[in-house]
Scaffold this active site. Structure first.
Site, PDB file in Angstrom:
ATOM      1  N   GLU A 164       2.245  -7.344  -0.872  1.00 14.12           N
ATOM      2  CA  GLU A 164       1.383  -7.396   0.297  1.00 14.12           C
ATOM      3  C   GLU A 164       0.103  -8.116  -0.099  1.00 14.12           C
ATOM      4  O   GLU A 164      -0.454  -7.827  -1.152  1.00 14.12           O
ATOM      5  CB  GLU A 164       1.065  -5.960   0.736  1.00 14.12           C
TER       6      GLU A 164
ATOM      7  N   GLU B 179       2.596   6.044   4.322  1.00 15.84           N
ATOM      8  CA  GLU B 179       1.824   5.282   3.338  1.00 15.84           C
ATOM      9  C   GLU B 179       0.415   5.843   3.245  1.00 15.84           C
ATOM     10  O   GLU B 179      -0.382   5.662   4.173  1.00 15.84           O
ATOM     11  CB  GLU B 179       1.774   3.800   3.741  1.00 15.84           C
TER      12      GLU B 179
END
Ligand code: MN
Length: 290
Positions: free
Chosen positions: A242, A148
């Site tokens: 998220e 990520e």
């Protein structure tokens, strides 16, 4: 659209007790999410049997995410630190496999922290070589490994999708994927669509986040461009929501992600609206491409 839609456990709770797991997994299921993201910042502290029982009782799947620290940085110049990090990631893989997770990713290539100097070629090599080994073992458990890219204040090693592709090429692994996150893209990329197109052949995971990590739609991010780009490349992989607020946060996360404000207090309302938001954007984007 066959994308699985997930939600981060820290939307609901920062704990891993039976009650915490039951609440987070049960609420995510009730809202309609397909899976939950479990933060494995300290994989040694996770009771795998307890978590697995909670997942099974709600018929939910899990994926595992974590960020390393300066004490467990596998890109470090210090071999002892690298070894600590490698140990932690092997444990994280063991826990992920125990939970039946199909994905392990995040900032697993460096510390998730603000560095005071740029990464060197050696730092990159240390990290990529180890993750190639981890990815090979992960493959035998059916687990994909994700890199990520995060913003400059949270790593010096991989800040963009292009850097993630270079990192994956350096590793030589065919089981490491790019994990894009709209929040980090907003800081490091030119826009919300270019990185999706650039990462087309490597994209394995997507995080949907507002620019301030609050309610989707309450910030400034161009989700139309992002979802249209995902539809352009016919992305069928997982997409997870998220969001972090000081209302629900673990101490580790609070300092590394700089979560100081209450952007929301009602987890269930936030997560329900986020699920609808993602469903609507996905549906509209894919309809537009038919
Ligand atoms: Mn993310």
């Amino acid at each position: 659209m066959n994308n699985k839609i997930g939600v981060h456990m820290l939307v609901f709770t920062a704990g891993f007790s039976e009650k915490d797991l039951d609440y987070a997994i049960g609420t995510a299921k009730e809202i309609g999410y397909d899976y939950i993201e479990l933060p494995l910042l300290n994989p040694y502290a996770i009771d795998v049997d307890l978590a697995k029982k909670a997942l099974q009782s709600h018929n939910m799947q899990a994926v595992c995410l974590l960020g390393l620290s300066f004490d467990t940085d596998i890109s470090s110049d210090d071999p002892d630190v690298r070894q600590n990090g490698q140990k932690l990631l092997w444990k994280a893989l063991e826990v992920s496999a125990g939970l039946g997770a199909w994905y392990l990713g995040g900032v697993i290539y460096s510390a998730m922290a603000k560095y005071l100097k740029p990464a060197t070629e050696e730092n990159r090599k240390y990290s990529a070589e180890f993750l190639a080994q981890l990815a090979e073992k992960a493959k035998s458990h059916g687990i994909k490994i994700g890199i990520e890219p995060v913003n400059r204040y949270e790593s010096n090693l991989v800040n963009t999708g292009r850097q993630a592709i270079e990192f994956i090429k350096l590793s030589g692994s065919d089981n490491i994927f790019v994990h894009l996150d709209s929040y980090h893209m907003n800081i490091e990329e030119n826009d919300q669509s270019t990185p999706v197109h650039e990462c087309q052949d490597y994209l394995g995971y997507v995080h949907i986040n507002e620019n301030h990590r609050g309610y989707l739609g309450s910030g400034s991010l161009d989700f139309t461009s992002l979802f249209h780009a995902l539809a352009d490349i016919k992305y069928t992989g997982p997409i997870a929501f998220e969001s972090f607020s000081s209302a629900v946060i673990s101490e580790d996360f609070r300092s590394s992600l700089a979560i100081w404000r209450d952007l929301w207090t009602d987890s269930k309302d936030l997560a329900s609206r986020a699920k609808t938001f993602i469903d609507n954007y996905l549906y509209a984007a894919y309809r537009n491409k038919q």
